[in-house]
Design a protein around this motif. Structure first.
Motif, short mmCIF file in Angstrom:
data_model
loop_
_atom_site.label_atom_id
_atom_site.label_comp_id
_atom_site.label_asym_id
_atom_site.label_seq_id
_atom_site.Cartn_x
_atom_site.Cartn_y
_atom_site.Cartn_z
N ILE A 40 0.83 -1.20 0.00
CA ILE A 40 0.00 0.00 0.00
C ILE A 40 0.87 1.26 0.00
CG2 ILE A 40 -1.64 1.35 1.39
CD1 ILE A 40 -2.80 -1.42 2.30
N PHE A 41 1.90 1.27 0.85
CA PHE A 41 2.76 2.44 0.96
C PHE A 41 3.66 2.63 -0.26
CE2 PHE A 41 2.80 1.95 5.87
CZ PHE A 41 1.58 2.59 5.96
N TYR A 42 4.12 1.55 -0.82
CA TYR A 42 5.10 1.63 -1.91
C TYR A 42 4.56 1.01 -3.20
CZ TYR A 42 8.36 3.02 1.73
OH TYR A 42 8.96 3.68 2.76
N SER A 43 4.57 -0.33 -3.25
CA SER A 43 4.13 -1.00 -4.47
C SER A 43 3.97 -2.50 -4.19
CB SER A 43 5.18 -0.81 -5.57
OG SER A 43 4.90 -1.64 -6.67
N PHE A 44 3.02 -3.08 -4.90
CA PHE A 44 2.86 -4.54 -4.83
C PHE A 44 3.71 -5.23 -5.89
CE2 PHE A 44 -0.99 -3.19 -2.61
CZ PHE A 44 -1.02 -4.08 -1.56
N GLU A 45 4.42 -4.46 -6.69
CA GLU A 45 5.18 -5.01 -7.80
C GLU A 45 6.20 -6.10 -7.39
OE1 GLU A 45 8.15 -3.39 -11.26
OE2 GLU A 45 6.58 -2.05 -10.51
N PRO A 46 6.90 -5.95 -6.26
CA PRO A 46 7.88 -7.00 -5.91
C PRO A 46 7.25 -8.35 -5.58
CG PRO A 46 8.28 -5.00 -4.62
CD PRO A 46 6.98 -4.82 -5.34
N TYR A 47 5.95 -8.35 -5.31
CA TYR A 47 5.27 -9.58 -4.90
C TYR A 47 4.77 -10.33 -6.13
CZ TYR A 47 4.83 -6.98 -0.47
OH TYR A 47 5.05 -6.25 0.66
N ASN A 48 5.49 -11.35 -6.51
CA ASN A 48 5.02 -12.19 -7.62
C ASN A 48 4.29 -13.41 -7.07
OD1 ASN A 48 7.01 -14.01 -6.77
ND2 ASN A 48 8.51 -13.24 -8.24
N TRP A 49 3.84 -14.28 -7.96
CA TRP A 49 3.08 -15.46 -7.51
C TRP A 49 3.94 -16.36 -6.64
CZ3 TRP A 49 4.60 -20.36 -8.61
CH2 TRP A 49 5.54 -20.51 -9.63
N GLY A 50 5.24 -16.44 -6.90
CA GLY A 50 6.13 -17.26 -6.09
C GLY A 50 6.21 -16.76 -4.66
N PHE A 51 6.29 -15.43 -4.51
CA PHE A 51 6.32 -14.82 -3.19
C PHE A 51 5.07 -15.18 -2.40
CE2 PHE A 51 5.04 -11.36 -0.38
CZ PHE A 51 6.16 -11.23 0.44
N TRP A 52 3.90 -14.98 -3.04
CA TRP A 52 2.63 -15.25 -2.35
C TRP A 52 2.46 -16.74 -2.06
CZ3 TRP A 52 0.75 -11.75 0.39
CH2 TRP A 52 0.76 -10.41 -0.01
N THR A 53 2.92 -17.60 -2.95
CA THR A 53 2.81 -19.04 -2.72
C THR A 53 3.62 -19.43 -1.48
OG1 THR A 53 2.52 -19.46 -5.08
CG2 THR A 53 3.24 -21.32 -3.72
N ILE A 54 4.84 -18.93 -1.40
CA ILE A 54 5.68 -19.25 -0.24
C ILE A 54 5.08 -18.69 1.05
CG2 ILE A 54 7.92 -18.78 0.83
CD1 ILE A 54 9.12 -19.09 -2.02
N GLN A 55 4.61 -17.46 1.02
CA GLN A 55 4.03 -16.85 2.22
C GLN A 55 2.77 -17.59 2.67
OE1 GLN A 55 5.64 -15.02 4.08
NE2 GLN A 55 6.75 -13.42 3.02
N ILE A 56 1.92 -17.96 1.74
CA ILE A 56 0.70 -18.69 2.10
C ILE A 56 1.04 -20.07 2.67
CG2 ILE A 56 -1.37 -19.80 1.13
CD1 ILE A 56 -1.59 -17.26 -0.69
#
Length: 160
Positions: A40-56
């Motif tokens: 929200i403050f900066y950008s969601f751009e660094p978060y790809n599907w791999g990032f979200w998969t690992i975090q979930i």
């Protein structure tokens, strides 16, 4: 503004770690909240599907670790489902009834009382099960702190 934004994110992460010893605070939601605040403050751009998969997957592992550690601690010392439920209730209620030490005394007493009331176990056996619930809780806190730390480090590695 960068300092303010990063300070807010850091505070949200710290609340997540405080939630490890105060289970009424949903620690994993605060860790995810810090990650979302960066977007929200900066950008969601660094978060790809791999990032979200690992975090979930790590979030699911957190939930599983909490349950398995409590279950293992109580079961290893001869406890039943009643002991697990008593321990869980004690973890939630203990810190409010007995500030500071309630996080340890709560699960112990919860498991002891549940085993004595539901299964009429003698006090010595019930105390052993209560001790197992404390061991399970401590194991859970250690395991969850490692997973949450990894989540934060992975987030920082992704965005920096």
């Amino acid at each position: 503004m960068d300092i303010v934004f990063w300070l807010i994110i850091a505070i949200v992460f710290m609340i997540g770690f405080i939630g490890l010893v105060y289970p009424i605070i949903p620690s994993v939601l605060f860790i995810l909240g810090g990650i979302l605040l960066y977007g929200i403050f900066y950008s969601f751009e660094p978060y790809n599907w791999g990032f979200w998969t690992i975090q979930i997957l790590l979030v699911l592992l957190l939930f599983g670790a909490d349950y398995v550690a409590n279950l293992a601690g109580v079961k290893k010392f001869g406890g039943s489902k009643a002991g697990i439920w008593g321990s869980t209730i004690g973890i939630l209620v203990g810190p409010f009834l007995i500030p500071f030490l309630g996080i340890i005394i709560g699960p112990f007493l919860g498991a002891v009382i549940a085993e004595m009331v539901v299964h009429q176990k003698n006090p010595v056996v019930a105390a052993k099960i209560g001790f197992g619930s404390v061991i399970g809780f401590v194991g859970s806190v250690v395991t969850k702190s490692i997973i949450q730390l990894f989540m934060v480090i992975y987030f920082l590695f992704t965005v920096l």
